[in-house]
Enzyme design. Structure first.
Site, PDB file in Angstrom:
ATOM      1  N   ASP A   1       6.792   6.567 -30.738  1.00  0.00           N
ATOM      2  CA  ASP A   1       7.298   6.961 -29.154  1.00  0.00           C
ATOM      3  C   ASP A   1       7.544   5.722 -28.573  1.00  0.00           C
ATOM      4  OD1 ASP A   1       4.657   6.523 -29.114  1.00  0.00           O
ATOM      5  OD2 ASP A   1       4.288   8.379 -27.814  1.00  0.00           O
TER       6      ASP A   1
ATOM      7  N   ASP B   1      -4.203   2.948  -2.323  1.00  0.00           N
ATOM      8  CA  ASP B   1      -4.971   1.728  -1.675  1.00  0.00           C
ATOM      9  C   ASP B   1      -5.121   0.777  -3.094  1.00  0.00           C
ATOM     10  OD1 ASP B   1      -6.606  -0.025  -0.303  1.00  0.00           O
ATOM     11  OD2 ASP B   1      -8.393   1.070  -1.426  1.00  0.00           O
TER      12      ASP B   1
ATOM     13  N   GLU C   1     -13.502  -0.355   8.718  1.00  0.00           N
ATOM     14  CA  GLU C   1     -14.100  -0.907   8.031  1.00  0.00           C
ATOM     15  C   GLU C   1     -13.693  -2.279   8.207  1.00  0.00           C
ATOM     16  OE1 GLU C   1     -16.645   0.122   6.898  1.00  0.00           O
ATOM     17  OE2 GLU C   1     -17.331  -1.479   5.575  1.00  0.00           O
ATOM     18  N   ASP C   2     -12.172  -2.456   8.026  1.00  0.00           N
ATOM     19  CA  ASP C   2     -11.707  -4.145   8.326  1.00  0.00           C
ATOM     20  C   ASP C   2     -11.180  -4.469   9.556  1.00  0.00           C
ATOM     21  OD1 ASP C   2     -12.421  -4.851   5.453  1.00  0.00           O
ATOM     22  OD2 ASP C   2     -11.072  -3.332   4.808  1.00  0.00           O
TER      23      ASP C   2
ATOM     24  N   HIS D   1      -0.615  -4.450   3.890  1.00  0.00           N
ATOM     25  CA  HIS D   1      -1.641  -3.501   3.040  1.00  0.00           C
ATOM     26  C   HIS D   1      -1.678  -2.047   3.317  1.00  0.00           C
ATOM     27  CE1 HIS D   1      -4.914  -2.019   0.443  1.00  0.00           C
ATOM     28  NE2 HIS D   1      -5.713  -1.872   1.258  1.00  0.00           N
TER      29      HIS D   1
ATOM     30  N   HIS E   1      -6.694   3.867   6.832  1.00  0.00           N
ATOM     31  CA  HIS E   1      -7.814   3.818   5.938  1.00  0.00           C
ATOM     32  C   HIS E   1      -8.638   2.427   6.103  1.00  0.00           C
ATOM     33  CE1 HIS E   1      -5.488   1.470   3.117  1.00  0.00           C
ATOM     34  NE2 HIS E   1      -6.647   0.771   2.526  1.00  0.00           N
TER      35      HIS E   1
HETATM   36 MN    MN Z   1      -7.301  -0.906   1.566  1.00  0.00          MN
END
Ligand code: MN
Length: 503
Positions: A257, A136, A74-75, A46, A70
């Site tokens: 279009d 993300d 947190e993870d 990811h 990123h």
């Molecule tokens: Mn993420």
């Protein structure tokens, strides 16, 4: 999946750039070691894909590195101290920004507003935070099928209503189109299927005709010596088709279009030359010629659009632009953030509307501390309207208004100096005048829109340039109250009328 693949996407990277990418790659690998995603893939996939999307958008090295990192606090198992030590303050700032954005899970109405706010504030601090968040989200949407169904729908709705429009506002069509279509499919599966069906039948019918027509166009241009051109056709996104069908009685025959021909040339002069050649051969449909080169869309989009009769009973939209305009329309604001492009003169032009909005957004950040009076109205609404809200349905109503107001129903109108004023759709000359200053509003005697004299009743359109003519002897009347749209204008007029009545 190697760091070399990322480096390949970067234009002429330095040795230091390469080292930094490799370092971030290894750091992320370690920070997410042993972690799995819902799809069963390693979590690292990811963050790798997020960094890749950012590299593909030609973002600067710090942003790509922050893409790798990123989720590492947190993870993963990384700490702020450790990121600061290894990568420095700038990258830590970006990572923290994204972490903050991700903190709030959109469970209900209340949380929704809160995160929308945080989102705006954070993006005002550094727009790169916002772009990492979009990358993300794009990867999360690509893998959304592995998520629990109820969560799928919530995330898809959020993407459709908040993130995709933001990508569009930043004119990153490359992102917004995919975000729209992925979230549309999950948020409204029935409508998605119906639109796909409609599109499929119609597309097959026109595709072969279109290819023939492109050949004749190329031939006509070559006969006039225009050889260094690129032609292709662009398919309308499913969601954008769905939105357009809604306003065209669901009649796909009225969508001109669905498939548009795109012609890219070297210079602006060539664009008009191509337009001239085409109109000389194929009759244009009246009212369908749009010159977004002379009058770019508020998000900076430039192109000439025209729709012509092809001679076999059908019509087709043709979009003419330079190669550079094409690049900008796909990459939007990111094409100006790359550190390689810092000397680019066009930066100012394309990002003008956004830079104009920044002070307002920053104002909001300050207003959290002290609710100051010069806060823009929609942000004030954001802060104040929540106070009186008690019931669940009131909350829903407020959020809907807010979303509609902020993302869909705003127009951007320009002063002759190029300053942008954002107003609700349907605003009139007087709303604009009061938005500039109550003194200007009070003495408005006339106005020009795009250089033409108009009445005070004229409705403003996106991209209009409005010049207010004032006259000191001019005064507001009660009639004005009936025609203005914004509360700001109404309040000022009422105040004035109240004052004169007392006298
Ligand atoms: Mn993420």
């Amino acid at each position: 999946m190697s760091y070399q693949d990322i480096i390949l996407l970067i234009d002429s990277p330095t040795e230091k750039d390469k080292e930094l990418i490799q370092k971030a790659y290894n750091f992320a690998l370690k920070a997410h070691e042993g972690q799995l995603r819902k799809s069963g893939e390693p979590y690292f996939v990811h963050v790798y894909e997020t960094a890749k999307i950012l590299a593909d958008l030609k973002m600067d090295i710090s942003t790509i590195v922050a893409g790798f990192l990123h989720d590492s606090i947190e993870d993963g198992v990384a700490t702020e101290e450790c990121i600061k030590k290894e990568f420095g303050d700038e990258i830590l700032f970006l990572v923290n920004g994204v972490t903050k954005l991700g903190k709030v899970k959109y469970r209900g109405a209340e949380r929704h507003i809160e995160s929308l706010r945080k989102f705006i504030v954070a993006s005002a601090q550094d727009i790169r935070v916002l772009i990492i968040k979009l990358a993300d989200r794009l990867h999360n949407m690509r893998t959304i099928n592995f998520v629990r169904p109820d969560k799928q729908r919530r995330i898809s709705l959020e993407t459709l209503e908040i993130y995709a429009p933001l990508a569009y506002r930043l004119s990153i069509r490359k992102l917004s189109r995919e975000l729209e279509d992925l979230s549309f499919e999950n948020a409204y599966p029935k409508e998605y299927k119906e639109t796909i069906e409609l599109k499929k039948n119609k597309k097959e019918e026109i595709l072969s005709r279109l290819e023939k027509f492109i050949k004749s166009v190329k031939k006509a241009l070559a006969e006039q010596g225009m050889i260094n051109i690129h032609t292709d056709y662009r398919k309308k996104g499913v969601y954008s088709l769905f939105k357009k069908l809604e306003t065209h009685e669901n009649d796909i025959e009225k969508i001109y279009d669905l498939l548009a021909i795109r012609i890219c040339v070297e210079t602006v002069a060539d664009c008009y030359k191509v337009l001239g050649i085409i109109h000389g051969i194929w009759r244009p449909l009246p009212g369908r010629i749009k010159d977004y080169i002379a009058f770019p869309k508020p998000n900076g989009y430039k192109s000439i659009h025209t729709t012509v009769f092809t001679g076999d009973g059908s019509v087709v939209e043709i979009q003419i632009r330079t190669f550079e305009m094409h690049h900008n329309s796909e990459y939007g604001i990111t094409s100006h953030l790359s550190y390689k492009n810092n000397g680019d003169k066009n930066t100012e032009e394309t990002t003008n509307w956004f830079r104009q909005l920044l002070p307002k957004i920053i104002n909001f950040a300050q207003s959290i501390k002290n609710k100051s009076d010069n806060m823009p109205k929609w942000i004030k609404d954001l802060a104040e309207s929540q106070d009186g809200i008690k019931t669940e349905s009131e909350k829903d109503g407020f959020i809907n208004d807010l979303k509609a107001d902020f993302f869909n129903q705003r127009i951007f109108v320009f002063t002759p100096k190029g300053e942008v004023v954002d107003l609700p759709t349907g605003s009139l000359i007087l709303d604009f005048a009061y938005a500039i200053h109550s003194d200007v509003g009070e003495h408005t005697s006339g106005a020009r829109i795009n250089g033409k004299m108009v009445s005070l009743h004229s409705e403003l359109k996106n991209g209009d340039i409005v010049e207010i003519i004032t006259n000191k002897s001019n005064k507001p009347s009660s009639k004005w109250l009936e025609i203005v749209k914004t509360n700001t204008a109404k309040r000022h007029i009422m105040n004035y009328l109240e004052k004169t009545r007392k006298k």
